[in-house]
Structure formats: structure tokens, C-alpha cells
Write a protein that holds these residues in place. Structure first.
Motif, PDB file in Angstrom:
ATOM      1  N   SER A  54       1.143  -0.747  -0.004  1.00 57.64           N
ATOM      2  CA  SER A  54       0.046  -0.021  -0.354  1.00 57.64           C
ATOM      3  C   SER A  54       0.624   1.465  -0.230  1.00 57.64           C
ATOM      4  O   SER A  54       1.305   1.302   1.208  1.00 57.64           O
ATOM      5  N   ASP A  56      -6.398  -0.746  11.955  1.00 55.87           N
ATOM      6  CA  ASP A  56      -7.114   0.022  11.299  1.00 55.87           C
ATOM      7  C   ASP A  56      -7.104   1.804  11.027  1.00 55.87           C
ATOM      8  O   ASP A  56      -7.613   1.725   9.955  1.00 55.87           O
ATOM      9  N   GLU A  88      -3.901   0.030   5.596  1.00 51.75           N
ATOM     10  CA  GLU A  88      -5.168  -0.926   5.218  1.00 51.75           C
ATOM     11  C   GLU A  88      -4.574  -1.804   4.658  1.00 51.75           C
ATOM     12  O   GLU A  88      -5.401  -2.721   4.339  1.00 51.75           O
TER      13      GLU A  88
END
Length: 569
Positions: A150, A227, A231
Motif C-alpha cells: 500500500s 485500522d 489498510e
């Protein structure tokens, strides 16, 4: 003399090579005497630290250890011939820097081997080669690793580190001070009451506007915190391991953030959050502390089991009674044993308040940990990072290697199985290979492998015992998991040592196998560790103090990285 007496924090009892009834190279040349100023029950690393400071302050101090070795969980033992294992604790970080300096541990032989990179998470996935996450102190390189999963997380990670670092900086001083004395809050002048609260006030002022976020980290499930920041599941699962390690809890269990903070607030040679190996194994740490204590004149004995705290007619602790009936008198007794052992077995029950005894009995000591020490004839070769032809250690071999950490759901699943009495079918595994940095731990070409695994219950479903069949069945499950990531691991195994929660309790005195002497949940911290009104190391028995990890702040050798120890005087 005893005003403000406070002891360290840890568990303990053992160090490889220090056998017999006195410490080699110490000033202890006589047999156990009948009278001292202070007696320390248990020669764990925190008990040894307490003894060093007591002796340094001029109190004639004896340390009494029931095992044949010193160090408690910080031991080096040759379970398989030629292989030297850090049998329980396996990493160093939380030893307070002032203790390292003031006791001159480097001069007494302590040598630390830093790790960078420090974390490696290989994945099981349908691609060749599988991806992996390698994290170290080079932020740019770590961000490139995270970006595989990510780009957003790669950008967020430095901010997360700064955020956690600020929280750690604010609460770190609380580790070096006793908890606020709640008894003092109800008496004395306003100034005296403020002084009692000053460490907490300082932490609050340092946090400033971050105080609500700190509160959230302490109380929320770590999955919620992660969270918010990230992600990608491999990154979240890797970070979540520090919040659940040693705890019978899931990433979805509220209150895991404090354990996470403890694992990022350590320090190694000036680097915050760093963890490293001890050259010669964890027993070398205990040896260094014992040598420091002995240099000051402390008497340190092994194979000297205490069976009872000796109390006078006035209820004051007056020493201890040995297993052979010998009485050793002292003005003060420090127990490095757990609160349960100290107050439920060593102290006469009729001399303790009923409410206090009930609270000690009700302490949550559930443990998910099974430690497996493995001797292998070659380095594991991971599909995600294969070995080179010369089979020399690669950077990831020096890391904590996280297996079955593709996502936090796997950690939760492993916890759920153990909560129902079944060892995890896909356990969380932290695999370390200290011989990658310290080749003297194993014969040439061979290695020692430390497996810190969870979740395993203390009591198996249906009343099944943790016998050899059950131990080996679980170890086989762990090895099958490793084989999936590193084919050939199982055939490389020469020998193994399996320590389930009952084994950790029996051998190292860890109640329930709990590496912290009791859960690190919010209801068992600070003001209430080990019980309300007894969090300042004192006990209901005048002259009897706790100096183990069952007292504030509660962490110890992380089966275990080394816990903070604070000054006893």
C-alpha cells in the motif's frame, strides 16, 4: 533505612555456567550465613539488580535461588549437546539504560548484538516468489517495503512512528518511578498530595492534546487503532503481534495498546524501540548483573530453596526459612517470585488480610505461550527470500520472523481456538535465529532457532493433559507451518525442547506460564498491580517487598525480551 524502598521488576532465577552454591568470580567465599540486612528470594535478573543496588547502598545482601543456575527466564542452557539456547527469554530491550550504566554491565561482560533490519514477515501466496515485509531502522527502505502492499500505508508509517514515539516519551518516566501512593492522596497537605501525583501529572502535561488519543490506544482494541492508520493486512498483523505477544487476547480485545507501547518503548544502546540479542545468550545478561552485585559484595547462592517467609510476633518479616529448615534472618525480604508464589505459598495465610489474599487468588495469569527451542543443521531457506549458495546468514535471518501473519484475522482465529481449549491449528509464530549474529551458540554450520508461539491454553479441552503426546502434536503443527514458508526445515531439525504453559510455570515459576507474572490488562496495572493499595512494592507484611514483574510496571524478559528494572533504594 527502608523508607521509599522499591525493587526492580522481572521474574527470575538462572544463568548458564554458574553452578553450585556460590557465584564464580564473586566475593562469596563462605557458606550461607544466618543473618543479613536483606534477603532476595529468587535470582532472576530483577532480583539480581535489586541485590546490586541494596549492597551498593551498604546493606549486606544475600540472593537465594532454588535452581542450579542464575537468571530466572534469562538463562542460557545447553539442552541439545553443542547448542546453547536462550531457553525462555530470548531478546533484550527493556533493561533500563541507567541500570546498564550504573552497574557497569559492559565491564562485567555484557555484549549486545543489535539487529537491523529487525522484522521479517514472509507471506504464503500464489505467486513466485511470494512477497515479504522487511522492516528496519532505515525509514526510506522500510517505506519501500510497505509500498509493495500500500502506497498510502508507506506514507502513513512515519507519522505513525512519530505518534507512538510521542506517547512512549510521555509515559516512559513512569517506568522509573513507583506508582502514585494512593494512601498519600487522602492525607497530608495539598502539596504532599500533588507530589504523590506528580509523575502522572508530568505524563499528562507531556501528552497535552494527545491525551485523548493516548487514552484510546490504552483502551481500544489494537485492531481499531491499526485500522485507523493502515489498510494493508500484512503490515497491521506484523504490528499487532507486539500488542498480543504473551497475552491471552486477540487483536480485537480492548486494551491491547499498553502491551504494544511496552514493546516499542524499549531502548538498546541509545536507539528507542530497538531489540537485540545478547552475545552468549540471555544467561550472559544474568551473569553480568550477578558479577556486578558480587563486586559490591552481595552473596549469591544457587540450590537454596526458600520454603517460607519468617515472620515475628509483631507480623514483621524477619527473614526466610530454607527447605532444610535453616532460618536466615534479615531486616528486609524482597521477593522476586510472583505475587501468587510469594503470598499464597511462602507467606503464612493467617497473617494476610482476607481481601488481599482473595485479590491475589483472582489475578488473571492466563498465558497463550509455548516456547520451542530447536537445534538445526542449516539455516532455514524461505520461499520469499531463498538462501544463497554459500548458506551464509542474510539480513532477514537476524530478524524476528513473523509467520502466519498475513492478516489480523489469522491472529484472532488462533486466539479463538485456544480460548476454547484447543492449541491453535495455525499459531502465531515469532521465529528468531540468534546464531545468525552469534555463531558461537551452535556448532559450525548449525544454528539455534527460538520459536515463541501462541496460542496454547494452560488447560486443554476435555481435561486432556499436556503430556508428551500433546506436546509433540502441537510442535509438529508448528513445524508444519514453518515448512510451508521454508521447505526443508523439518529435515534440518536435530533436537527440540518444548515448553508449554504448565512447563513454563513448573520450570521458571511463571504463574499459569504467564511471562508477565500476570496479565497486562488495564485492571492489573499501575495502581492495582498486584492489588489496590499495594502497588508501591510494599505488601501487607511490614518488611516484605515485591521485586518481580508482578509489581509495577510489570514487563520482564520477553520470553522474552528483558524487562525494566528500577532502583531498590
Amino acid at each position: 533505612m527502608l523508607a521509599g524502598l522499591r525493587a526492580g521488576l522481572g521474574a527470575g532465577c538462572a544463568a548458564h555456567g554458574l553452578r553450585g552454591h556460590r557465584l564464580a568470580h564473586s566475593r562469596t567465599t563462605e557458606k550461607l550465613q544466618r543473618e543479613y540486612d536483606a534477603v532476595v528470594i529468587g535470582a532472576g535478573h530483577n532480583g539480581l539488580v535489586a541485590a546490586a543496588y541494596l549492597q551498593q547502598a551498604g546493606l549486606r545482601t544475600a540472593v537465594l535461588e532454588k535452581r542450579h543456575v542464575l537468571g530466572g527466564a534469562a538463562v542460557t542452557e545447553e539442552i541439545v549437546p553443542g547448542f546453547k539456547f536462550s531457553r525462555a527469554s530470548y531478546l533484550l530491550s527493556l533493561l533500563r539504560p541507567q541500570i546498564y550504566t550504573e552497574l557497569e554491565l559492559q565491564r562485567h561482560g555484557l555484549r549486545v548484538l543489535p539487529r537491523d533490519p529487525y522484522s521479517f514477515t514472509p507471506l504464503l501466496e500464489d505467486r513466485s516468489p511470494p512477497r515479504s515485509l522487511l522492516m528496519g531502522h532505515d525509514m526510506a527502505q522500510t517505506q519501500r517495503q510497505i509500498a509493495q502492499f500500500s502506497q498510502k500505508d508507506a506514507q502513513a508509517y512515519p507519522k505513525y512512528e512519530v505518534f507512538m514515539g510521542r506517547l512512549v516519551s510521555a509515559i516512559n518516566p513512569l517506568l522509573d518511578a513507583p506508582p502514585a501512593d494512593t494512601a498519600a492522596l487522602g492525607q497530608g497537605s495539598l502539596l504532599q498530595r500533588l507530589r504523590a501525583l506528580w509523575p502522572l501529572l508530568q505524563a499528562g502535561l507531556a501528552l497535552g492534546r494527545q491525551l485523548p488519543h493516548f487514552y484510546e490506544v490504552l483502551t481500544a482494541p489494537i485492531s481499531k487503532i491499526l485500522d485507523h492508520w493502515f489498510e494493508s493486512e500484512p503490515l497491521k498483523a506484523t504490528l499487532a503481534t507486539d500488542a498480543v505477544i504473551g497475552a491471552m487476547s486477540s487483536p480485537h480485545t480492548p486494551g491491547g495498546g499498553y502491551v504494544l507501547l511496552h514493546h516499542v518503548m524499549g531502548e538498546l544502546e541509545g536507539r528507542r524501540g530497538a531489540w537485540g540479542y545478547v552475545a552468549g545468550g540471555m544467561g550472559a545478561l544474568s551473569q553480568a548483573i550477578a558479577r556486578a552485585a558480587a563486586t559490591y559484595g552481595a552473596h549469591i547462592f544457587t540450590e537454596q530453596a526458600v520454603c517460607r517467609v519468617l515472620l515475628g510476633s509483631d507480623g514483621q518479616a524477619q527473614g526466610v526459612v530454607m527447605q532444610d529448615g535453616t532460618e536466615v534472618r534479615s531486616k528486609v525480604v524482597l521477593s522476586n517470585a510472583s505475587p501468587q508464589l510469594t503470598f499464597l505459598e511462602l507467606t503464612p495465610q493467617e497473617r494476610l488480610p482476607e481481601d488481599f489474599v482473595r485479590r491475589i487468588q483472582q489475578l488473571d495469569t492466563r498465558s497463550p505461550v509455548t516456547k520451542i527451542n530447536v537445534a538445526v543443521d542449516r539455516l532455514p531457506s524461505f520461499l520469499a527470500a531463498p538462501n544463497t549458495r554459500d548458506s551464509q546468514p542474510l539480513p532477514h535471518h537476524c530478524c524476528s520472523i513473523h509467520l502466519n501473519c498475513e492478516g489480523t484475522h489469522l491472529l484472532h482465529q488462533a486466539y479463538t481456538e485456544a480460548a476454547h481449549g484447543h492449541p491453535s491449528s495455525r499459531p502465531m509464530i515469532e521465529l528468531c535465529i540468534p546464531s545468525a549474529l552469534d555463531p558461537g551458540l551452535a556448532p559450525p554450520g548449525c544454528h539455534v532457532v527460538s520459536l515463541f508461539t501462541q496460542y496454547t491454553p494452560y488447560e486443554l479441552a476435555g481435561g486432556q493433559p499436556w503430556d508428551e503426546k500433546a506436546r509433540n502434536a502441537y510442535a509438529d503443527t508448528v513445524f508444519d507451518c514453518i515448512e510451508a514458508y521454508a521447505p526443508g526445515f523439518k529435515v534440518s531439525v536435530i533436537g527440540r525442547d518444548i515448553l508449554t504453559p504448565p512447563d513454563l510455570e513448573r520450570i521458571f515459576g511463571l504463574p499459569g506460564g504467564n511471562i508477565f507474572h500476570g496479565g497486562m490488562s488495564l485492571d492489573q496495572l499501575y495502581f492495582t498491580r498486584p492489588a489496590p493499595s499495594y502497588s508501591t512494592y510494599q505488601s501487607p507484611v511490614p518488611g516484605l517487598y515485591l521485586c518481580g514483574s508482578g509489581a509495577h510496571p510489570g514487563v520482564w524478559l520477553h520470553l522474552f525480551p528483558v524487562a525494566p528494572a528500577s532502583h531498590p533504594c
